[in-house]
Design a protein around this motif. Structure first.
Motif, PDB file in Angstrom:
ATOM      1  N   GLY A 221      14.587 -21.953  38.219  1.00  9.23           N
ATOM      2  CA  GLY A 221      13.703 -22.743  36.693  1.00  9.23           C
ATOM      3  C   GLY A 221      14.930 -23.488  36.216  1.00  9.23           C
ATOM      4  N   GLU A 222      15.044 -24.486  34.787  1.00  2.00           N
ATOM      5  CA  GLU A 222      16.138 -25.547  34.021  1.00  2.00           C
ATOM      6  C   GLU A 222      16.828 -24.489  33.721  1.00  2.00           C
ATOM      7  OE1 GLU A 222      16.598 -29.349  32.567  1.00  2.00           O
ATOM      8  OE2 GLU A 222      14.690 -28.561  32.531  1.00  2.00           O
ATOM      9  N   ALA A 223      18.167 -24.409  33.764  1.00  2.51           N
ATOM     10  CA  ALA A 223      19.567 -23.598  33.026  1.00  2.51           C
ATOM     11  C   ALA A 223      20.491 -24.135  33.013  1.00  2.51           C
ATOM     12  CB  ALA A 223      19.410 -21.839  33.645  1.00  2.51           C
ATOM     13  N   VAL A 224      21.286 -23.968  31.954  1.00  2.46           N
ATOM     14  CA  VAL A 224      22.473 -24.252  31.766  1.00  2.46           C
ATOM     15  C   VAL A 224      23.258 -23.083  31.124  1.00  2.46           C
ATOM     16  CG1 VAL A 224      24.119 -25.690  29.700  1.00  2.46           C
ATOM     17  CG2 VAL A 224      21.810 -26.805  30.935  1.00  2.46           C
ATOM     18  N   LEU A 225      24.272 -22.794  31.836  1.00  5.28           N
ATOM     19  CA  LEU A 225      24.961 -21.953  31.954  1.00  5.28           C
ATOM     20  C   LEU A 225      26.748 -22.042  31.860  1.00  5.28           C
ATOM     21  CD1 LEU A 225      22.792 -21.085  34.255  1.00  5.28           C
ATOM     22  CD2 LEU A 225      23.552 -18.838  34.216  1.00  5.28           C
ATOM     23  N   ILE A 226      27.261 -21.439  30.683  1.00  4.31           N
ATOM     24  CA  ILE A 226      28.210 -21.920  29.972  1.00  4.31           C
ATOM     25  C   ILE A 226      29.422 -20.541  29.432  1.00  4.31           C
ATOM     26  CG2 ILE A 226      30.018 -23.028  28.448  1.00  4.31           C
ATOM     27  CD1 ILE A 226      28.166 -24.909  30.093  1.00  4.31           C
ATOM     28  N   ASP A 227      30.397 -20.716  30.938  1.00  2.00           N
ATOM     29  CA  ASP A 227      31.191 -19.295  30.390  1.00  2.00           C
ATOM     30  C   ASP A 227      30.228 -17.975  30.717  1.00  2.00           C
ATOM     31  OD1 ASP A 227      33.214 -20.790  29.850  1.00  2.00           O
ATOM     32  OD2 ASP A 227      33.264 -20.589  27.616  1.00  2.00           O
ATOM     33  N   SER A 228      29.718 -17.870  31.743  1.00  2.00           N
ATOM     34  CA  SER A 228      28.202 -16.918  31.665  1.00  2.00           C
ATOM     35  C   SER A 228      28.036 -16.706  34.026  1.00  2.00           C
ATOM     36  CB  SER A 228      27.279 -17.339  31.944  1.00  2.00           C
ATOM     37  OG  SER A 228      26.903 -17.842  29.754  1.00  2.00           O
ATOM     38  N   ARG A 229      28.528 -15.636  34.015  1.00  2.00           N
ATOM     39  CA  ARG A 229      28.232 -15.180  35.187  1.00  2.00           C
ATOM     40  C   ARG A 229      27.550 -13.746  35.431  1.00  2.00           C
ATOM     41  NH1 ARG A 229      32.647 -15.564  38.984  1.00  2.00           N
ATOM     42  NH2 ARG A 229      32.724 -13.897  39.935  1.00  2.00           N
ATOM     43  N   ASN A 230      27.030 -13.900  37.119  1.00  2.00           N
ATOM     44  CA  ASN A 230      26.782 -12.731  37.171  1.00  2.00           C
ATOM     45  C   ASN A 230      24.969 -12.326  36.499  1.00  2.00           C
ATOM     46  OD1 ASN A 230      26.176 -10.683  39.430  1.00  2.00           O
ATOM     47  ND2 ASN A 230      26.353  -9.733  38.009  1.00  2.00           N
ATOM     48  N   ASN A 231      24.468 -13.541  36.108  1.00  2.00           N
ATOM     49  CA  ASN A 231      23.524 -13.551  35.192  1.00  2.00           C
ATOM     50  C   ASN A 231      21.912 -14.333  36.240  1.00  2.00           C
ATOM     51  OD1 ASN A 231      23.941 -13.280  32.541  1.00  2.00           O
ATOM     52  ND2 ASN A 231      25.250 -14.671  32.868  1.00  2.00           N
ATOM     53  N   TYR A 232      21.004 -13.211  35.682  1.00  2.00           N
ATOM     54  CA  TYR A 232      19.992 -14.096  36.925  1.00  2.00           C
ATOM     55  C   TYR A 232      19.135 -14.763  35.994  1.00  2.00           C
ATOM     56  CZ  TYR A 232      15.428 -14.236  39.098  1.00  2.00           C
ATOM     57  OH  TYR A 232      13.542 -14.723  40.156  1.00  2.00           O
ATOM     58  N   ILE A 233      18.278 -16.025  35.795  1.00  2.00           N
ATOM     59  CA  ILE A 233      17.428 -16.344  34.943  1.00  2.00           C
ATOM     60  C   ILE A 233      16.181 -17.444  35.474  1.00  2.00           C
ATOM     61  CG2 ILE A 233      17.179 -18.700  33.183  1.00  2.00           C
ATOM     62  CD1 ILE A 233      19.951 -16.242  32.771  1.00  2.00           C
ATOM     63  N   TYR A 234      15.481 -16.155  34.778  1.00  6.63           N
ATOM     64  CA  TYR A 234      13.949 -17.373  35.461  1.00  6.63           C
ATOM     65  C   TYR A 234      13.057 -18.027  34.527  1.00  6.63           C
ATOM     66  CZ  TYR A 234       8.739 -17.142  37.413  1.00  6.63           C
ATOM     67  OH  TYR A 234       7.775 -16.480  37.594  1.00  6.63           O
ATOM     68  N   SER A 235      13.334 -19.011  34.843  1.00  2.00           N
ATOM     69  CA  SER A 235      12.212 -19.824  33.730  1.00  2.00           C
ATOM     70  C   SER A 235      11.424 -20.541  34.037  1.00  2.00           C
ATOM     71  CB  SER A 235      12.889 -21.046  32.758  1.00  2.00           C
ATOM     72  OG  SER A 235      12.765 -20.908  31.498  1.00  2.00           O
ATOM     73  N   GLU A 236      10.205 -20.633  33.646  1.00  2.00           N
ATOM     74  CA  GLU A 236       8.873 -21.158  33.775  1.00  2.00           C
ATOM     75  C   GLU A 236       8.184 -22.490  33.798  1.00  2.00           C
ATOM     76  OE1 GLU A 236       5.552 -18.875  33.565  1.00  2.00           O
ATOM     77  OE2 GLU A 236       5.498 -17.565  35.358  1.00  2.00           O
ATOM     78  N   GLN A 237       8.976 -22.771  32.252  1.00  2.00           N
ATOM     79  CA  GLN A 237       8.610 -24.249  32.162  1.00  2.00           C
ATOM     80  C   GLN A 237       9.980 -24.817  30.638  1.00  2.00           C
ATOM     81  OE1 GLN A 237       5.507 -23.815  29.107  1.00  2.00           O
ATOM     82  NE2 GLN A 237       3.316 -23.593  30.803  1.00  2.00           N
ATOM     83  N   ARG A 238      10.559 -23.195  30.149  1.00  2.00           N
ATOM     84  CA  ARG A 238      11.220 -24.306  28.704  1.00  2.00           C
ATOM     85  C   ARG A 238      13.157 -23.686  29.399  1.00  2.00           C
ATOM     86  NH1 ARG A 238      10.054 -20.531  24.001  1.00  2.00           N
ATOM     87  NH2 ARG A 238       9.654 -19.302  25.542  1.00  2.00           N
ATOM     88  N   LEU A 239      13.725 -24.565  28.758  1.00  2.00           N
ATOM     89  CA  LEU A 239      15.337 -25.013  29.785  1.00  2.00           C
ATOM     90  C   LEU A 239      15.863 -23.642  28.569  1.00  2.00           C
ATOM     91  CD1 LEU A 239      17.815 -26.156  30.301  1.00  2.00           C
ATOM     92  CD2 LEU A 239      17.971 -27.258  27.916  1.00  2.00           C
ATOM     93  N   VAL A 240      16.776 -23.169  29.674  1.00  2.00           N
ATOM     94  CA  VAL A 240      17.352 -22.199  29.165  1.00  2.00           C
ATOM     95  C   VAL A 240      18.925 -21.662  29.434  1.00  2.00           C
ATOM     96  CG1 VAL A 240      17.916 -19.426  29.090  1.00  2.00           C
ATOM     97  CG2 VAL A 240      15.456 -20.063  29.418  1.00  2.00           C
ATOM     98  N   ALA A 241      19.594 -21.781  28.117  1.00  2.00           N
ATOM     99  CA  ALA A 241      20.726 -21.658  27.958  1.00  2.00           C
ATOM    100  C   ALA A 241      21.370 -20.839  27.744  1.00  2.00           C
ATOM    101  CB  ALA A 241      21.752 -22.684  27.013  1.00  2.00           C
ATOM    102  N   THR A 242      22.646 -20.523  28.476  1.00  2.00           N
ATOM    103  CA  THR A 242      23.799 -18.710  28.505  1.00  2.00           C
ATOM    104  C   THR A 242      25.407 -19.416  27.756  1.00  2.00           C
ATOM    105  OG1 THR A 242      24.138 -18.948  30.565  1.00  2.00           O
ATOM    106  CG2 THR A 242      21.975 -17.767  29.433  1.00  2.00           C
ATOM    107  N   VAL A 243      25.474 -18.769  26.404  1.00  2.00           N
ATOM    108  CA  VAL A 243      27.152 -19.089  26.141  1.00  2.00           C
ATOM    109  C   VAL A 243      27.747 -17.941  26.192  1.00  2.00           C
ATOM    110  CG1 VAL A 243      28.122 -20.558  24.476  1.00  2.00           C
ATOM    111  CG2 VAL A 243      26.560 -20.498  25.360  1.00  2.00           C
ATOM    112  N   GLY A 244      28.947 -17.538  27.361  1.00  2.00           N
ATOM    113  CA  GLY A 244      29.513 -15.828  26.701  1.00  2.00           C
ATOM    114  C   GLY A 244      28.742 -14.553  27.332  1.00  2.00           C
TER     115      GLY A 244
END
Length: 497
Positions: free
Chosen positions: A317-340
């Motif tokens: 899917g669509e994601a923005v990952l800032i200072d993030s590590r070893n994550n699994y992101i599954y998104s069907e429609q929306r943007l997912v953002a993670t920070v730290g």
């Protein structure tokens, strides 16, 4: 368990009919919120766009065994399963045979009715290759070789199970301890089955070299299985025989369909084939599987199918990952953002969000149990719900109104129906609709609409070559899906028609 070399029953010849049997009834609660009761794990689309069920059908076809492919599934999943069979594009050499359960009763009843059905169709010599629809196997060539080896061992009178060499001390799988060798190719008698062990025992199993993961794939002749079922679980055998007697198979439009009698099937014990037969029998063999094997049973397993980036993040899917590590992101429609954030599993669907630690993904099923206990809709349905004619997606709802996006497949039609409490306004946004509205029959083109008053008989049909897409606006005091009276239905959902 004291083992004996099984005496051959009915002699099996090299030309015995071989039938793949696909078990496709599990809900996959540990893969919520993508897998739900109304759209379970076998229909989940993997990163390549194919479902687990579609991949299973294609893997079966590559075995080189032509003829019937038998699927045992819930009657509510029949039309989706048939669509997956068609989408697998197997050609004309395979006929789909569906046995439809009124509700899941585990693998022993499912395999029992399958064996009795195959005996009636093809005889006692029939070899069954039984496999779940939720396994992922990439090395199809090695899988094919293993199946053909299993068929030869099954002809000797064994109940054959497939074992996978353990790579890690996995506590989520059952184990098989190997006994005496049967042949030079690696087949062995089963010494014992071991339930999911703790970490210390699992580590010992990996080191021993005698233990294999129980893959849940089986091969045996109908005669051997039914004789062992009669010996160890006679009540299941009797009820399964009564069920098949009351559930004749009918061929139509290239499909062999068998809808099981509810009373006799539901009277059977909810029990696995392992408990009902294999752990009690002294005729069980195991073949070490050389192919890769992935039991897609949790988000941890699905996570491994996605290539990681430099920070070991895996994204679908669509994601923005800032200072993030070893994550699994599954998104069907929306943007997912993670920070730290680190070591998270994030699964985002239109109506439910799951956030879990990788070490606790096996407990996702507890979420489903809690949702089910409170009758929350998200345990069962997505916002997009599949029907034999296509699908609908809930876009918006509020007091006295509901808005849906309706997609009707080419040549498909909804039932002739009526609603007591709601009226409907249909707007065609793609394709052309053939509409029955009371006594009137009309064609509604793109950017045109029609209004269906409450209490009016109506039907929607797609006569075109493209998918029909409509926006439906419902209004009324009650908008439940059970406010429907069917007068005619091509999919057999109108029992009084």
């Amino acid at each position: 368990m004291k083992m004996r070399t099984p005496e051959p029953g009915i002699p099996l010849t090299a030309t015995a009919v071989i039938v793949p049997v696909v078990l496709s009834g599990g809900a996959g609660t540990r893969l919520w919120p993508v897998s739900r009761e109304g759209h379970p794990k076998p229909f989940i689309k993997l990163p390549d766009g194919k479902s687990l069920l579609q991949k299973t059908y294609q893997r079966v076809a590559q075995l080189g065994i032509r003829g019937d492919i038998l699927s045992v599934t819930n009657r509510d999943y029949y039309f989706q399963s048939k669509d997956e069979f068609v989408s697998a594009d197997l050609g004309t050499h395979y006929r789909p045979h569906f046995i439809l359960e009124p509700s899941g009763r585990n693998t022993a009843p499912a395999i029992a009715v399958a064996a009795l059905s195959l005996r009636a169709l093809h005889g006692d010599n029939t070899i069954m290759v039984v496999m779940p629809a939720d396994h992922l196997i990439k090395d199809v060539e090695c899988f094919t070789e293993t199946v053909h080896h299993a068929v030869e061992v099954a002809k000797q009178g064994y109940l054959v199970t497939f074992g996978v060499r353990p790579l890690t001390p996995e506590t989520g799988f059952g184990y098989i301890e190997c006994g005496a060798q049967i042949d030079s190719a690696g087949a062995a008698q089963v010494s014992r089955f071991i339930e999911k062990p703790d970490a210390e025992r699992a580590a010992g199993f990996v080191e021993s070299g005698r233990h294999l993961w129980n893959a849940g794939i089986f091969c045996f002749s109908v005669s051997t299985f039914l004789s062992e079922l009669e010996r160890h679980s006679p009540e299941i055998m009797a009820l399964a025989a009564a069920c098949i007697e009351a559930s004749p198979a009918a061929a139509s439009a290239g499909v062999l369909l068998q809808e099981l009698d509810s009373d006799s099937f539901m009277a059977m014990q909810d029990i696995s084939i392992d408990y009902a037969v294999l752990e009690r029998s002294d005729r069980v063999a195991v073949i070490p599987a050389g192919f890769d094997w992935n039991d897609i049973g949790s988000w941890g397993a699905l996570r491994q199918l996605v290539e990681p980036d430099e920070q070991e993040n895996r994204v679908l899917g669509e994601a923005v990952l800032i200072d993030s590590r070893n994550n699994y992101i599954y998104s069907e429609q929306r943007l997912v953002a993670t920070v730290g954030v680190n070591n998270l599993i994030v699964v985002d669907t239109p109506d439910a969000l799951l956030i879990a630690h990788p070490d606790h993904v096996q407990n996702v099923k507890k979420v489903v149990h809690q949702l089910k206990s409170t009758e929350h809709a998200t345990y069962k349905l997505h916002r997009t719900v599949f029907r034999p004619w296509g699908s609908y997606t809930l876009l918006e709802q509020g007091p006295n109104f509901k808005i849906k996006r309706i997609v009707v497949k080419q040549g498909a039609s909804l039932s002739l129906q009526m609603h007591h409490h709601r009226s409907e306004h249909w707007v065609v946004v793609q394709g052309m609709a053939k509409v029955v509205n009371g006594e009137q029959e009309m064609y509604v083109n793109t950017n045109e609409s029609t209004y269906i008053p409450a209490g009016t008989k109506h039907r929607l049909e797609n006569p075109g070559l493209l998918e029909l897409v409509m926006i439906e606006v419902q209004s009324g005091a009650y908008l439940g899906e059970d406010d429907i009276v069917r007068f005619d239905d091509k999919y057999g959902r109108c029992k009084s028609c």
